[in-house]
Write a protein that holds these residues in place. Structure first.
Motif, PDB file in Angstrom:
ATOM      1  N   LEU A 191      32.942  47.805  42.583  1.00 56.53           N
ATOM      2  CA  LEU A 191      32.783  48.013  41.144  1.00 56.53           C
ATOM      3  C   LEU A 191      34.067  47.729  40.389  1.00 56.53           C
ATOM      4  N   THR A 192      35.197  48.097  40.981  1.00 54.52           N
ATOM      5  CA  THR A 192      36.471  47.810  40.325  1.00 54.52           C
ATOM      6  C   THR A 192      36.667  46.306  40.166  1.00 54.52           C
ATOM      7  N   GLY A 193      36.416  45.549  41.222  1.00 55.45           N
ATOM      8  CA  GLY A 193      36.553  44.103  41.145  1.00 55.45           C
ATOM      9  C   GLY A 193      35.584  43.481  40.159  1.00 55.45           C
ATOM     10  N   VAL A 194      34.359  43.989  40.118  1.00 50.28           N
ATOM     11  CA  VAL A 194      33.348  43.457  39.198  1.00 50.28           C
ATOM     12  C   VAL A 194      33.758  43.690  37.752  1.00 50.28           C
ATOM     13  N   VAL A 195      34.159  44.918  37.432  1.00 53.24           N
ATOM     14  CA  VAL A 195      34.507  45.234  36.044  1.00 53.24           C
ATOM     15  C   VAL A 195      35.746  44.472  35.605  1.00 53.24           C
ATOM     16  N   LEU A 196      36.746  44.365  36.475  1.00 54.13           N
ATOM     17  CA  LEU A 196      37.941  43.605  36.123  1.00 54.13           C
ATOM     18  C   LEU A 196      37.624  42.124  35.932  1.00 54.13           C
ATOM     19  N   SER A 197      36.710  41.584  36.726  1.00 53.34           N
ATOM     20  CA  SER A 197      36.298  40.189  36.554  1.00 53.34           C
ATOM     21  C   SER A 197      35.573  39.997  35.230  1.00 53.34           C
ATOM     22  N   LEU A 198      34.736  40.958  34.870  1.00 52.74           N
ATOM     23  CA  LEU A 198      34.007  40.858  33.607  1.00 52.74           C
ATOM     24  C   LEU A 198      34.931  41.014  32.408  1.00 52.74           C
ATOM     25  N   SER A 199      35.939  41.875  32.540  1.00 51.48           N
ATOM     26  CA  SER A 199      36.890  42.033  31.441  1.00 51.48           C
ATOM     27  C   SER A 199      37.691  40.751  31.235  1.00 51.48           C
ATOM     28  N   ARG A 200      37.998  40.067  32.328  1.00 55.59           N
ATOM     29  CA  ARG A 200      38.673  38.764  32.196  1.00 55.59           C
ATOM     30  C   ARG A 200      37.759  37.756  31.513  1.00 55.59           C
ATOM     31  N   ALA A 201      36.486  37.741  31.918  1.00 54.80           N
ATOM     32  CA  ALA A 201      35.538  36.802  31.327  1.00 54.80           C
ATOM     33  C   ALA A 201      35.345  37.066  29.840  1.00 54.80           C
ATOM     34  N   ALA A 202      35.398  38.336  29.437  1.00 55.59           N
ATOM     35  CA  ALA A 202      35.202  38.674  28.028  1.00 55.59           C
ATOM     36  C   ALA A 202      36.303  38.108  27.146  1.00 55.59           C
ATOM     37  N   GLY A 203      37.479  37.830  27.712  1.00 56.74           N
ATOM     38  CA  GLY A 203      38.578  37.295  26.931  1.00 56.74           C
ATOM     39  C   GLY A 203      38.747  35.793  27.004  1.00 56.74           C
ATOM     40  N   GLU A 204      37.841  35.102  27.696  1.00 58.90           N
ATOM     41  CA  GLU A 204      37.949  33.658  27.845  1.00 58.90           C
ATOM     42  C   GLU A 204      37.476  32.933  26.584  1.00 58.90           C
ATOM     43  N   THR A 205      38.163  31.842  26.271  1.00 57.25           N
ATOM     44  CA  THR A 205      37.795  31.021  25.110  1.00 57.25           C
ATOM     45  C   THR A 205      37.307  29.642  25.522  1.00 57.25           C
ATOM     46  N   ALA A 206      38.014  28.999  26.441  1.00 59.81           N
ATOM     47  CA  ALA A 206      37.708  27.605  26.784  1.00 59.81           C
ATOM     48  C   ALA A 206      36.277  27.394  27.283  1.00 59.81           C
ATOM     49  N   PRO A 207      35.741  28.230  28.201  1.00 58.20           N
ATOM     50  CA  PRO A 207      34.378  27.961  28.696  1.00 58.20           C
ATOM     51  C   PRO A 207      33.309  28.049  27.607  1.00 58.20           C
ATOM     52  N   ILE A 208      33.461  28.987  26.677  1.00 57.57           N
ATOM     53  CA  ILE A 208      32.433  29.138  25.648  1.00 57.57           C
ATOM     54  C   ILE A 208      32.625  28.156  24.505  1.00 57.57           C
ATOM     55  N   LEU A 209      33.778  27.512  24.458  1.00 58.58           N
ATOM     56  CA  LEU A 209      34.057  26.550  23.392  1.00 58.58           C
ATOM     57  C   LEU A 209      33.076  25.388  23.428  1.00 58.58           C
ATOM     58  N   PHE A 210      32.666  24.981  24.638  1.00 60.07           N
ATOM     59  CA  PHE A 210      31.764  23.834  24.801  1.00 60.07           C
ATOM     60  C   PHE A 210      30.301  24.233  24.895  1.00 60.07           C
ATOM     61  N   THR A 211      30.016  25.506  25.094  1.00 61.54           N
ATOM     62  CA  THR A 211      28.663  25.898  25.485  1.00 61.54           C
ATOM     63  C   THR A 211      27.902  26.746  24.471  1.00 61.54           C
ATOM     64  N   GLY A 212      28.528  27.147  23.369  1.00 58.10           N
ATOM     65  CA  GLY A 212      27.697  27.882  22.426  1.00 58.10           C
ATOM     66  C   GLY A 212      28.390  28.699  21.365  1.00 58.10           C
ATOM     67  N   VAL A 213      29.687  28.905  21.430  1.00 59.11           N
ATOM     68  CA  VAL A 213      30.337  29.745  20.442  1.00 59.11           C
ATOM     69  C   VAL A 213      30.401  29.020  19.094  1.00 59.11           C
ATOM     70  N   ALA A 214      30.278  29.775  18.026  1.00 64.10           N
ATOM     71  CA  ALA A 214      30.260  29.215  16.674  1.00 64.10           C
ATOM     72  C   ALA A 214      31.405  29.781  15.854  1.00 64.10           C
ATOM     73  N   PHE A 215      31.818  29.022  14.851  1.00 63.93           N
ATOM     74  CA  PHE A 215      32.896  29.447  13.966  1.00 63.93           C
ATOM     75  C   PHE A 215      32.451  30.587  13.069  1.00 63.93           C
ATOM     76  N   TYR A 216      31.229  30.497  12.575  1.00 60.71           N
ATOM     77  CA  TYR A 216      30.776  31.518  11.618  1.00 60.71           C
ATOM     78  C   TYR A 216      29.271  31.707  11.735  1.00 60.71           C
TER      79      TYR A 216
END
Length: 280
Positions: A191-216
């Protein structure tokens, strides 16, 4: 004389490096809090952006980040944990399995932007999901898989072989031994490894830049097949791409502070889970 000085030098080096890291950490946090706290309010976290994101809040970005993390967990955790269980409990020490382990560890070092391009090619284009919350979540799931597999396998390795042998000696099958004895014992580390991995993923910008994030987006995100806002990308846009950077700089610091708080809460959850299960 040298033998007497060696422990002093080692402890001195350890204290110096630890103090340096703590100093920079405190300095960064102080900068964020001092510049972001004045603009942080309930209205800021509960309203949508207004007037070209120069006023209003970041509710769509918070909602999008939470939904994105949930999709990432749903995509990565079951498969990652199952893969680790197979590699550690069932797989033999063969050349193929060693190659698989090495590949997984190499994938953990791949830059996140490469995952973004892969997610664009696979989920957005090949599977025709379009730029959407689901495509971004699945891409982050792929990004998190190597970390979850590695941390889960390490947690399983810490369980003594005698624990498994004891379960088998009283008539349990290998599957029952893993399910009822090994997994509960390794759960804190998993569980510790899972939560820490998810917290890292929550702060990522580059992967979501191409796949769906919007400016507004003018409303909280609720659909999996639509674009969404996210805190890291929102922070990036306010800090570097906004037409009135100086005007929105306090909002950028407040957004960074909210993102730090979200990641801190995820990490705190991991430590609490580990502490609770360790006591049991």
């Amino acid at each position: 004389m040298i033998k007497k000085l060696t422990p002093v030098i080692e402890w001195g080096t350890l204290l110096l490096t630890t103090g340096t890291v703590c100093f920079f950490l405190v300095a960064i946090l102080w900068d964020l809090v001092s510049k972001g706290a004045p603009s942080l309010s309930w209205e800021f976290v509960s309203s949508i952006p207004r007037e070209g994101m120069t006023k209003g809040g970041i509710l769509p970005a918070i909602t999008g980040t939470i939904l994105l993390t949930l999709i990432t967990a749903a995509a990565a955790v079951p498969f990652g944990v199952s893969c680790a269980v197979y590699l550690n409990e069932y797989a033999t020490d063969s050349a193929l399995n060693r190659l698989i382990r090495a590949s997984i560890r190499n994938l953990a070092g791949v830059p996140s932007i490469i995952y973004g391009l892969f997610g664009l090619a696979l989920f957005v284009q090949a599977l025709q999901m379009g730029t959407s919350l689901l495509a971004a979540g699945l891409t982050l799931g792929l990004l998190s898989l190597p970390y979850i597999i590695t941390t889960t396998e390490e947690a399983l390795r810490r369980i003594p072989a005698s624990t498994r042998e004891g379960a088998l000696a009283i008539g349990a099958t290998q599957f029952e031994s893993i399910r009822d004895v090994v997994m509960p014992s390794a759960l804190p580390g998993i569980l510790t490894g899972v939560v820490l991995s998810l917290s890292r993923a929550a702060g990522e910008t580059a992967p979501i830049l191409f796949t769906g994030v919007a400016f507004y987006i003018n409303s909280p995100t609720g659909s999996l097949n639509q674009e969404f806002m996210a805190l890291p990308y929102h922070l990036y846009m306010l800090s570097t791409q906004h037409h009135a950077i100086e005007e929105v700089r306090p909002l950028a610091y407040s957004t960074a502070l909210v993102l730090i708080i979200v990641v801190f809460l995820l990490n705190l959850t991991a430590f609490y889970i580990r502490y609770k299960h360790s006591k049991k």
